[in-house]
Write an enzyme that holds these catalytic residues in place. Structure first.
Site, PDB file in Angstrom:
ATOM      1  N   TRP A  87       0.854  -1.185   0.000  1.00 18.01           N
ATOM      2  CA  TRP A  87       0.000   0.000   0.000  1.00 18.01           C
ATOM      3  C   TRP A  87       0.896   1.243   0.000  1.00 18.01           C
ATOM      4  O   TRP A  87       2.047   1.175   0.418  1.00 18.01           O
ATOM      5  CB  TRP A  87      -0.955   0.008   1.204  1.00 18.01           C
ATOM      6  CG  TRP A  87      -0.304   0.009   2.561  1.00 18.01           C
ATOM      7  CD1 TRP A  87      -0.028  -1.077   3.343  1.00 18.01           C
ATOM      8  CD2 TRP A  87       0.147   1.155   3.313  1.00 18.01           C
ATOM      9  NE1 TRP A  87       0.571  -0.684   4.514  1.00 18.01           N
ATOM     10  CE2 TRP A  87       0.689   0.679   4.532  1.00 18.01           C
ATOM     11  CE3 TRP A  87       0.146   2.534   3.076  1.00 18.01           C
ATOM     12  CZ2 TRP A  87       1.223   1.525   5.499  1.00 18.01           C
ATOM     13  CZ3 TRP A  87       0.680   3.389   4.048  1.00 18.01           C
ATOM     14  CH2 TRP A  87       1.207   2.874   5.241  1.00 18.01           C
TER      15      TRP A  87
ATOM     16  N   GLU B  30       8.664  -2.543  18.089  1.00 25.32           N
ATOM     17  CA  GLU B  30       7.688  -2.777  17.008  1.00 25.32           C
ATOM     18  C   GLU B  30       6.357  -3.242  17.600  1.00 25.32           C
ATOM     19  O   GLU B  30       5.289  -2.866  17.120  1.00 25.32           O
ATOM     20  CB  GLU B  30       8.211  -3.832  16.019  1.00 25.32           C
ATOM     21  CG  GLU B  30       9.442  -3.412  15.235  1.00 25.32           C
ATOM     22  CD  GLU B  30       9.164  -2.379  14.148  1.00 25.32           C
ATOM     23  OE1 GLU B  30       7.998  -2.022  13.915  1.00 25.32           O
ATOM     24  OE2 GLU B  30      10.140  -1.917  13.534  1.00 25.32           O
TER      25      GLU B  30
ATOM     26  N   HIS C 106       4.691   5.275   6.945  1.00 27.67           N
ATOM     27  CA  HIS C 106       3.866   5.545   8.129  1.00 27.67           C
ATOM     28  C   HIS C 106       3.794   7.037   8.450  1.00 27.67           C
ATOM     29  O   HIS C 106       2.712   7.612   8.583  1.00 27.67           O
ATOM     30  CB  HIS C 106       4.398   4.774   9.345  1.00 27.67           C
ATOM     31  CG  HIS C 106       4.440   3.291   9.129  1.00 27.67           C
ATOM     32  ND1 HIS C 106       5.025   2.414  10.009  1.00 27.67           N
ATOM     33  CD2 HIS C 106       3.973   2.522   8.109  1.00 27.67           C
ATOM     34  CE1 HIS C 106       4.906   1.182   9.545  1.00 27.67           C
ATOM     35  NE2 HIS C 106       4.285   1.228   8.393  1.00 27.67           N
TER      36      HIS C 106
ATOM     37  N   HIS D  93       6.990  -6.441  11.157  1.00 24.42           N
ATOM     38  CA  HIS D  93       8.351  -6.085  11.570  1.00 24.42           C
ATOM     39  C   HIS D  93       8.687  -6.696  12.931  1.00 24.42           C
ATOM     40  O   HIS D  93       9.805  -7.147  13.166  1.00 24.42           O
ATOM     41  CB  HIS D  93       8.510  -4.560  11.626  1.00 24.42           C
ATOM     42  CG  HIS D  93       8.341  -3.900  10.283  1.00 24.42           C
ATOM     43  ND1 HIS D  93       8.095  -2.566  10.125  1.00 24.42           N
ATOM     44  CD2 HIS D  93       8.371  -4.425   9.024  1.00 24.42           C
ATOM     45  CE1 HIS D  93       7.993  -2.282   8.818  1.00 24.42           C
ATOM     46  NE2 HIS D  93       8.146  -3.398   8.149  1.00 24.42           N
TER      47      HIS D  93
ATOM     48  N   GLU E 195       8.655   1.525   6.611  1.00 22.83           N
ATOM     49  CA  GLU E 195       8.348   2.459   7.706  1.00 22.83           C
ATOM     50  C   GLU E 195       8.127   3.878   7.192  1.00 22.83           C
ATOM     51  O   GLU E 195       7.337   4.633   7.754  1.00 22.83           O
ATOM     52  CB  GLU E 195       9.496   2.458   8.736  1.00 22.83           C
ATOM     53  CG  GLU E 195       9.572   1.218   9.610  1.00 22.83           C
ATOM     54  CD  GLU E 195       8.505   1.199  10.696  1.00 22.83           C
ATOM     55  OE1 GLU E 195       7.917   2.254  10.990  1.00 22.83           O
ATOM     56  OE2 GLU E 195       8.259   0.116  11.254  1.00 22.83           O
TER      57      GLU E 195
ATOM     58  N   GLU F 116       7.142   8.597  14.086  1.00 25.48           N
ATOM     59  CA  GLU F 116       7.420   7.933  12.799  1.00 25.48           C
ATOM     60  C   GLU F 116       8.296   8.803  11.905  1.00 25.48           C
ATOM     61  O   GLU F 116       9.139   8.295  11.163  1.00 25.48           O
ATOM     62  CB  GLU F 116       6.103   7.619  12.069  1.00 25.48           C
ATOM     63  CG  GLU F 116       5.194   6.621  12.768  1.00 25.48           C
ATOM     64  CD  GLU F 116       5.617   5.165  12.561  1.00 25.48           C
ATOM     65  OE1 GLU F 116       6.606   4.915  11.853  1.00 25.48           O
ATOM     66  OE2 GLU F 116       4.954   4.279  13.133  1.00 25.48           O
TER      67      GLU F 116
ATOM     68  N   ASP G 258       1.920  -3.480   9.345  1.00 24.21           N
ATOM     69  CA  ASP G 258       3.368  -3.407   9.065  1.00 24.21           C
ATOM     70  C   ASP G 258       4.176  -3.634  10.339  1.00 24.21           C
ATOM     71  O   ASP G 258       5.158  -4.373  10.350  1.00 24.21           O
ATOM     72  CB  ASP G 258       3.751  -2.009   8.537  1.00 24.21           C
ATOM     73  CG  ASP G 258       3.483  -1.840   7.053  1.00 24.21           C
ATOM     74  OD1 ASP G 258       3.027  -2.801   6.402  1.00 24.21           O
ATOM     75  OD2 ASP G 258       3.746  -0.724   6.544  1.00 24.21           O
ATOM     76  N   GLU G 259       3.754  -2.959  11.407  1.00 22.67           N
ATOM     77  CA  GLU G 259       4.504  -3.071  12.673  1.00 22.67           C
ATOM     78  C   GLU G 259       4.497  -4.520  13.151  1.00 22.67           C
ATOM     79  O   GLU G 259       5.502  -5.027  13.652  1.00 22.67           O
ATOM     80  CB  GLU G 259       3.908  -2.159  13.768  1.00 22.67           C
ATOM     81  CG  GLU G 259       3.658  -0.703  13.381  1.00 22.67           C
ATOM     82  CD  GLU G 259       4.922   0.124  13.143  1.00 22.67           C
ATOM     83  OE1 GLU G 259       6.013  -0.460  13.018  1.00 22.67           O
ATOM     84  OE2 GLU G 259       4.804   1.358  13.046  1.00 22.67           O
TER      85      GLU G 259
ATOM     86  N   THR H 231       4.636  -0.154  19.034  1.00 23.50           N
ATOM     87  CA  THR H 231       4.003   0.713  18.036  1.00 23.50           C
ATOM     88  C   THR H 231       2.779   0.034  17.430  1.00 23.50           C
ATOM     89  O   THR H 231       1.793   0.688  17.106  1.00 23.50           O
ATOM     90  CB  THR H 231       4.988   1.139  16.916  1.00 23.50           C
ATOM     91  OG1 THR H 231       5.682  -0.005  16.469  1.00 23.50           O
ATOM     92  CG2 THR H 231       5.975   2.159  17.394  1.00 23.50           C
TER      93      THR H 231
HETATM   94 FE   LIG Z   1       7.946   0.076  13.267  1.00 27.05          FE
HETATM   95 FE   LIG Z   2       6.140   2.678  11.968  1.00 22.28          FE
END
Ligand SMILES: [Fe+2]
Ligand SMILES: [Fe+2]
Length: 340
Positions: free
Chosen positions: A39, A173, A123, A209, A120, A82, A205-206, A176
């Site tokens: 995305w 991670e 974000h 990660h 990242e 971020e 995503d976090e 977040t």
């Molecule tokens: Fe992150």
């Molecule tokens: Fe992030």
């Protein structure tokens, strides 16, 4: 053997990091998304090139008008965090054995470092544009805060040690992920489904990660349990510092603690979350079942096993009272007293 004056990383640790490079390379495709399948921020923003852009923007702003100011404050703080990504990439590249030596190195660690950073990067980009378009925040004050934060830097006390570094990132991670997910829940509750979706994408995503960093550490625990458990305990003893703790809007010396207080008050990131994260990592890395360790490492194992519960018990009930003002929100008052 000491490699650098400012580091306690040994040559055997570096060998461990080197030896799992192939493993990291094999997993990169599942830990990072292909760019073509990822995305992008503009997927979630009004299309300013569209014929009906005014209508799109009006709808966007109407939805965002439903957000309570306290949620906006936390969203700004999360966005500022971020946006200090240059600091984090610099930090990641300082970890010994992980360094991207040319800036475009094909080594698995370097590819991870660039892949992580590029994911990242979306974000802060998305949240920044979201907040700008709401028309409800003082962008200049927020930009000044980001400017100061990157200028001030951040020392997570990881000493350029990849073991300490990956414990830190595994924790961070997850933190977040929790924070973005909770902002999303509050947005939905306020009727802003669009921000709920945005926060969900970022939290996804976090989560990926987190999975990656935990996997790297799992491998390190397999190969070097005695030093890995010492690194985990050392990071927990020094406490996990939040990456945006040196944020500054040029006016308010208590900005970070005020932001943290609001986040705690509305349940976005709390002392209980901190305890939960410790417990989750202890479970994931099967600390209780580590065998073949003795001395300081066995002591570290004991220390870690009861740590989450101790934090939970100590999680004092923060009492909230009074009002706070943030330059980010043109000094509108945020009520901290509990809602009855
Ligand atoms: Fe992150
Ligand atoms: Fe992030």
């Amino acid at each position: 053997m000491k490699i650098q004056n400012d580091s306690t990383v040994t040559s055997s640790q570096l060998e461990v990091i080197k030896s799992i490079e192939g493993f990291v390379g094999e997993h990169l495709d599942s830990l990072l998304l292909k760019v073509e399948e990822s995305w992008q921020p503009s997927d979630f923003l009004p299309d300013t090139n569209g014929e009906n852009w005014i209508e799109q923007l009006t709808d966007f702003r109407t939805r965002a008008a439903a957000l309570p100011d306290e949620v906006l404050v936390v969203l700004v703080g999360d966005m500022v965090t971020e946006e200090a990504l240059p600091t984090y990439q610099t930090w990641l590249n300082r970890l010994q054995g992980i360094t991207d030596h040319t800036g475009a190195s094909p080594s698995p660690w370097a590819r991870w470092s660039r892949g992580w950073t590029s994911e990242e990067n979306r974000h802060g980009d998305l949240l920044n544009k979201y907040l700008y378009l709401t028309g409800r925040v003082d962008m200049r004050s927020i930009e000044t805060t980001i400017h100061h934060l990157i200028n001030n830097g951040f020392d997570p006390h990881t000493e350029n040690d990849p073991y300490l570094g990956f414990v830190y990132t595994s924790f961070q991670e997850r933190a977040t992920k929790i924070s973005h997910r909770n902002v999303g829940v509050l947005a939905k509750r306020a009727g802003e489904d669009h921000l709920h979706k945005i926060c969900g994408m970022i939290a996804g995503d976090e989560a990926r990660h987190e999975k990656a960093y935990k996997l790297f550490m799992t491998k390190i625990f397999e190969l070097d349990p005695a030093k890995a458990v010492l690194a985990f305990a050392k990071m927990m003893k020094s406490k996990i510092a939040m990456p945006a703790q040196l944020m500054d809007d040029g006016r308010d010396k208590k900005l970070f603690s005020k932001f943290s207080l609001v986040a705690q008050k509305i349940g976005v990131y709390t002392a209980e979350d901190y305890a939960e994260i410790i417990g989750a990592l202890v479970n994931d890395w099967k600390i209780e079942r580590l065998t073949g360790i003795s001395g300081a490492s066995a002591k570290a194992q004991d220390y870690l096993c009861g740590l989450s519960e101790r934090y939970l018990k100590l999680a004092e009930r923060v009492s909230f009272s009074g009002v706070e003002k943030f330059s980010w929100l043109y000094d509108r008052e945020i009520t901290l007293a509990p809602v009855v």
